[in-house]
Design an enzyme around this catalytic site. Structure first.
Site, PDB file in Angstrom:
ATOM      1  N   ARG A  16       0.834  -1.209   0.000  1.00  8.03           N
ATOM      2  CA  ARG A  16       0.000   0.000   0.000  1.00  8.03           C
ATOM      3  C   ARG A  16       0.875   1.268   0.000  1.00  8.03           C
ATOM      4  O   ARG A  16       0.996   1.927  -1.021  1.00  8.03           O
ATOM      5  CB  ARG A  16      -0.948  -0.027   1.233  1.00  8.03           C
ATOM      6  CG  ARG A  16      -2.052   1.012   1.178  1.00  8.03           C
ATOM      7  CD  ARG A  16      -1.639   2.412   1.582  1.00  8.03           C
ATOM      8  NE  ARG A  16      -1.122   2.500   2.950  1.00  8.03           N
ATOM      9  CZ  ARG A  16      -0.592   3.606   3.446  1.00  8.03           C
ATOM     10  NH1 ARG A  16      -0.495   4.702   2.718  1.00  8.03           N
ATOM     11  NH2 ARG A  16      -0.110   3.632   4.688  1.00  8.03           N
ATOM     12  N   ASP A  17       1.532   1.549   1.109  1.00  5.55           N
ATOM     13  CA  ASP A  17       2.326   2.780   1.189  1.00  5.55           C
ATOM     14  C   ASP A  17       3.485   2.707   0.197  1.00  5.55           C
ATOM     15  O   ASP A  17       3.868   3.707  -0.422  1.00  5.55           O
ATOM     16  CB  ASP A  17       2.863   2.950   2.625  1.00  5.55           C
ATOM     17  CG  ASP A  17       3.138   4.384   2.977  1.00  5.55           C
ATOM     18  OD1 ASP A  17       3.380   5.191   2.072  1.00  5.55           O
ATOM     19  OD2 ASP A  17       3.114   4.726   4.187  1.00  5.55           O
ATOM     20  N   HIS A 208       4.910   4.838  12.693  1.00  2.00           N
ATOM     21  CA  HIS A 208       4.970   4.688  11.231  1.00  2.00           C
ATOM     22  C   HIS A 208       6.001   5.701  10.729  1.00  2.00           C
ATOM     23  O   HIS A 208       5.685   6.880  10.579  1.00  2.00           O
ATOM     24  CB  HIS A 208       3.557   4.964  10.687  1.00  2.00           C
ATOM     25  CG  HIS A 208       3.403   4.940   9.207  1.00  2.00           C
ATOM     26  ND1 HIS A 208       2.826   3.888   8.530  1.00  2.00           N
ATOM     27  CD2 HIS A 208       3.722   5.855   8.248  1.00  2.00           C
ATOM     28  CE1 HIS A 208       2.784   4.149   7.244  1.00  2.00           C
ATOM     29  NE2 HIS A 208       3.323   5.345   7.037  1.00  2.00           N
ATOM     30  N   HIS A 210       8.717   7.237   8.079  1.00  2.00           N
ATOM     31  CA  HIS A 210       9.331   7.331   6.755  1.00  2.00           C
ATOM     32  C   HIS A 210      10.805   7.700   6.980  1.00  2.00           C
ATOM     33  O   HIS A 210      11.154   8.312   7.990  1.00  2.00           O
ATOM     34  CB  HIS A 210       8.589   8.359   5.898  1.00  2.00           C
ATOM     35  CG  HIS A 210       7.274   7.812   5.394  1.00  2.00           C
ATOM     36  ND1 HIS A 210       7.129   7.277   4.144  1.00  2.00           N
ATOM     37  CD2 HIS A 210       6.070   7.675   6.002  1.00  2.00           C
ATOM     38  CE1 HIS A 210       5.883   6.839   3.992  1.00  2.00           C
ATOM     39  NE2 HIS A 210       5.210   7.071   5.107  1.00  2.00           N
ATOM     40  N   CYS A 241       4.081   9.390   0.504  1.00  2.00           N
ATOM     41  CA  CYS A 241       2.725   9.899   0.298  1.00  2.00           C
ATOM     42  C   CYS A 241       2.745  10.845  -0.902  1.00  2.00           C
ATOM     43  O   CYS A 241       3.464  11.841  -0.897  1.00  2.00           O
ATOM     44  CB  CYS A 241       2.246  10.638   1.549  1.00  2.00           C
ATOM     45  SG  CYS A 241       0.628  11.388   1.320  1.00  2.00           S
ATOM     46  N   ASN A 250       8.996   4.376   3.368  1.00  2.00           N
ATOM     47  CA  ASN A 250       8.930   3.931   4.766  1.00  2.00           C
ATOM     48  C   ASN A 250      10.284   3.332   5.141  1.00  2.00           C
ATOM     49  O   ASN A 250      11.051   2.920   4.281  1.00  2.00           O
ATOM     50  CB  ASN A 250       7.896   2.801   4.922  1.00  2.00           C
ATOM     51  CG  ASN A 250       6.494   3.269   4.640  1.00  2.00           C
ATOM     52  OD1 ASN A 250       6.044   3.238   3.510  1.00  2.00           O
ATOM     53  ND2 ASN A 250       5.809   3.703   5.667  1.00  2.00           N
TER      54      ASN A 250
HETATM   55  P1  HMG Z   1     -13.320  13.917  -3.116  1.00  2.00           P
HETATM   56  O1  HMG Z   1     -13.133  14.331  -4.534  1.00  2.00           O
HETATM   57  O2  HMG Z   1     -13.468  14.981  -2.089  1.00  2.00           O
HETATM   58  O3  HMG Z   1     -14.510  12.868  -2.978  1.00  2.00           O
HETATM   59  O4  HMG Z   1     -12.089  12.988  -2.722  1.00  2.00           O
HETATM   60  P2  HMG Z   1     -16.071  13.052  -2.942  1.00  2.00           P
HETATM   61  O5  HMG Z   1     -16.573  12.351  -1.761  1.00  2.00           O
HETATM   62  O6  HMG Z   1     -16.441  14.496  -3.133  1.00  2.00           O
HETATM   63  O7  HMG Z   1     -16.547  12.255  -4.264  1.00  2.00           O
HETATM   64  C1  HMG Z   1     -16.185  12.678  -5.578  1.00  2.00           C
HETATM   65  C2  HMG Z   1     -16.328  11.501  -6.543  1.00  2.00           C
HETATM   66  O8  HMG Z   1     -15.375  10.494  -6.189  1.00  2.00           O
HETATM   67  C3  HMG Z   1     -17.699  10.815  -6.473  1.00  2.00           C
HETATM   68  O9  HMG Z   1     -17.958  10.298  -7.777  1.00  2.00           O
HETATM   69  C4  HMG Z   1     -17.482   9.651  -5.559  1.00  2.00           C
HETATM   70  O10 HMG Z   1     -18.357   8.580  -5.765  1.00  2.00           O
HETATM   71  C5  HMG Z   1     -16.050   9.264  -5.930  1.00  2.00           C
HETATM   72  P3  HMG Z   1     -19.051  10.983  -8.761  1.00  2.00           P
HETATM   73  O11 HMG Z   1     -20.326  10.982  -7.985  1.00  2.00           O
HETATM   74  O12 HMG Z   1     -18.526  12.366  -8.989  1.00  2.00           O
HETATM   75  O13 HMG Z   1     -18.998  10.128  -9.967  1.00  2.00           O
HETATM   76  N1  HMG Z   1     -15.361   8.606  -4.793  1.00  2.00           N
HETATM   77  C6  HMG Z   1     -14.726   7.426  -4.860  1.00  2.00           C
HETATM   78  N2  HMG Z   1     -14.513   6.559  -5.873  1.00  2.00           N
HETATM   79  C7  HMG Z   1     -13.827   5.421  -5.570  1.00  2.00           C
HETATM   80  N3  HMG Z   1     -13.349   5.136  -4.339  1.00  2.00           N
HETATM   81  C8  HMG Z   1     -13.535   5.991  -3.321  1.00  2.00           C
HETATM   82  C9  HMG Z   1     -14.236   7.189  -3.570  1.00  2.00           C
HETATM   83  N4  HMG Z   1     -14.586   8.221  -2.783  1.00  2.00           N
HETATM   84  C10 HMG Z   1     -15.259   9.074  -3.531  1.00  2.00           C
HETATM   85  N5  HMG Z   1     -13.046   5.689  -2.103  1.00  2.00           N
HETATM   86  C11 HMG Z   1     -11.086  11.231  -1.406  1.00  2.00           C
HETATM   87  C12 HMG Z   1     -11.970  12.467  -1.415  1.00  2.00           C
HETATM   88  C13 HMG Z   1     -10.768  10.887   0.034  1.00  2.00           C
HETATM   89  C14 HMG Z   1     -11.814  10.090  -2.100  1.00  2.00           C
HETATM   90  C15 HMG Z   1      -9.788  11.567  -2.214  1.00  2.00           C
HETATM   91  O14 HMG Z   1      -9.247  12.735  -1.693  1.00  2.00           O
HETATM   92  C16 HMG Z   1      -8.748  10.455  -2.116  1.00  2.00           C
HETATM   93  O15 HMG Z   1      -8.949   9.383  -2.657  1.00  2.00           O
HETATM   94  N6  HMG Z   1      -7.608  10.735  -1.405  1.00  2.00           N
HETATM   95  C17 HMG Z   1      -6.614   9.702  -1.161  1.00  2.00           C
HETATM   96  C18 HMG Z   1      -5.243  10.267  -1.077  1.00  2.00           C
HETATM   97  C19 HMG Z   1      -4.270   9.189  -0.688  1.00  2.00           C
HETATM   98  O16 HMG Z   1      -4.495   8.009  -0.903  1.00  2.00           O
HETATM   99  N7  HMG Z   1      -3.133   9.595  -0.072  1.00  2.00           N
HETATM  100  C20 HMG Z   1      -2.127   8.665   0.350  1.00  2.00           C
HETATM  101  C21 HMG Z   1      -2.520   7.807   1.516  1.00  2.00           C
HETATM  102  S1  HMG Z   1      -2.315   8.566   3.088  1.00  2.00           S
HETATM  103  C22 HMG Z   1      -0.667   8.258   3.491  1.00  2.00           C
HETATM  104  O17 HMG Z   1       0.085   7.768   2.680  1.00  2.00           O
HETATM  105  C23 HMG Z   1      -0.212   8.546   4.883  1.00  2.00           C
HETATM  106  C24 HMG Z   1      -0.016   7.274   5.735  1.00  2.00           C
HETATM  107  O18 HMG Z   1       0.889   6.368   5.112  1.00  2.00           O
HETATM  108  C25 HMG Z   1       0.540   7.644   7.126  1.00  2.00           C
HETATM  109  C26 HMG Z   1       1.762   8.576   7.050  1.00  2.00           C
HETATM  110  O19 HMG Z   1       2.756   8.222   6.392  1.00  2.00           O
HETATM  111  O20 HMG Z   1       1.678   9.635   7.655  1.00  2.00           O
HETATM  112  C27 HMG Z   1      -1.343   6.542   5.942  1.00  2.00           C
HETATM  113 MG    MG Z   2       3.031   6.496   5.180  1.00  2.00          MG
END
Ligand code: HMG
Ligand code: MG
Length: 301
Positions: A16-17, A208, A210, A241, A250
């Site tokens: 994933r990450d 966690h 990095h 990220c 990581n």
């Molecule tokens: P948004 O555009 O605000 O979503 O994104 P929305 O709720 O307004 O919906 C817009 C459209 O997206 C809609 O479709 C939804 O159905 C669709 P439409 O009606 O327009 O056709 N939609 C989806 N489709 C598929 N799967 C979904 C989904 N949700 C809505 N889950 C959202 C908000 C959260 C979805 C977006 O911002 C996003 O996907 N962000 C993810 C970013 C990400 O993955 N970042 C990396 C992970 S975090 C990380 O790495 C940190 C961590 O490792 C810890 C650390 O290191 O600190 C965990």
């Molecule tokens: Mg991370």
């Protein structure tokens, strides 16, 4: 002589990450084969993919197919990142034992990463946590930018505690504290853990790290001095990220295993199998991964 824990629990977050920041597409069949290798390594938890919007993280747009195709080892908890209700629906369809919900301690990273303010995020996660718990899933709450934010700079332990308290009240089982951009040094770890451990038992806390600046191993050592025994890491040191400028991978699971086993700490994971898994994904990505242990093993081959 310092006293180290007898055992630690490592969650493998490479699929994933590790992959989420990759621009090279890894074929679904290769992801499945790789996760199957990890499943046989002795690791107790694998975060196998992410059910976020595919446009936001194209590298993991095959999460449902991956979830349906991987072999399930009954000794492994298979978890995935879940941002909202739609993500949970997809995750349940693909099969998860655990849901990882996520948000940030800093307002700007939260907005950049999940397109919501911190306040607007809670009701979304509340729904996910309640539904996941109702179907018997384990729920981990990730809090990002617990030391520094790429947009706002230093984040106070009180700010982190405030987000953790909210998530905990919503029902998460444990909390994973993310050094998202890999800036922390051990004194920051001490400061944060002194605050956190005044309110939470050590077993609820996962660190966690990095490894952007090579500080992750030092930070893990400091965390263990505070009694923390749960860590996230990624095979080969893959990761980052996409919504945190400057975030590198990581801490490498291979390097963490070398450290733990050298200190006489049990991980339950076979270092040799993790090495093979590291070489496998390194070959698929066609580039050398940052792990020192993996690079050393390659030089001896
Ligand atoms: P948004 O555009 O605000 O979503 O994104 P929305 O709720 O307004 O919906 C817009 C459209 O997206 C809609 O479709 C939804 O159905 C669709 P439409 O009606 O327009 O056709 N939609 C989806 N489709 C598929 N799967 C979904 C989904 N949700 C809505 N889950 C959202 C908000 C959260 C979805 C977006 O911002 C996003 O996907 N962000 C993810 C970013 C990400 O993955 N970042 C990396 C992970 S975090 C990380 O790495 C940190 C961590 O490792 C810890 C650390 O290191 O600190 C965990
Ligand atoms: Mg991370």
């Amino acid at each position: 002589m310092r006293h180290w824990p007898k055992k630690v629990r490592i969650k493998e977050v490479g699929p994933r990450d590790g992959l989420q920041n990759e621009t090279n597409w890894v074929h679904t069949g290769d992801k499945v084969a790789w996760i199957n290798m990890l499943s046989e390594s002795g690791v107790k938890e694998i975060e196998y993919s992410s059910f976020v919007h595919p446009n936001w993280v194209p590298a993991l747009s095959d999460a449902r197919e991956v979830g349906k195709r991987i072999n399930r080892n009954p000794n492994v908890r298979y978890s995935a990142l879940v941002p909202n209700r739609k993500g949970l629906e997809h995750a349940l369809e693909a099969g998860i034992d655990g849901a990882s919900v996520f948000m940030s301690a800093s307002e700007s990273h939260n907005k950049n990463n999940i397109n919501k303010s911190i306040t607007a995020t809670y009701p979304i996660l509340k729904e996910v946590i309640h539904e996941a718990k109702a179907t018997g899933k384990h729920v981990t709450g990730y809090v990002s930018t617990v030391f520094d934010c790429p947009y706002e700079g230093k984040i106070s332990p009180e700010q982190v505690l405030c987000v953790c308290d909210k998530l905990y009240a919503l029902g998460v089982d444990d909390l994973s504290l993310g050094d998202t951009i890999g800036t922390a040094v051990p004194s920051q770890v001490e400061e944060l853990l002194e605050t956190m451990l005044a309110y939470y038992p050590q077993e609820k806390i996962i660190m966690h790290y990095h490894n952007t600046r090579g500080m992750a191993i030092a930070n893990i050592m400091t965390s263990m001095e505070y009694g923390v025994t749960r860590f996230d890491s990624s095979v080969g040191g893959l990761g980052g990220c996409p919504y945190a400028p400057g975030a590198a991978g990581n801490v490498a699971t291979n390097d963490v295993l070398y450290l733990m086993h050298g200190l006489g700490i049990n991980t339950g994971i076979d270092e040799n199998k993790l090495k093979k898994a590291g070489f496998f994904i390194q070959n698929k990505l066609g580039k050398q991964l940052p792990s020192n242990s993996l690079a050393y093993a390659a030089s001896q081959a």
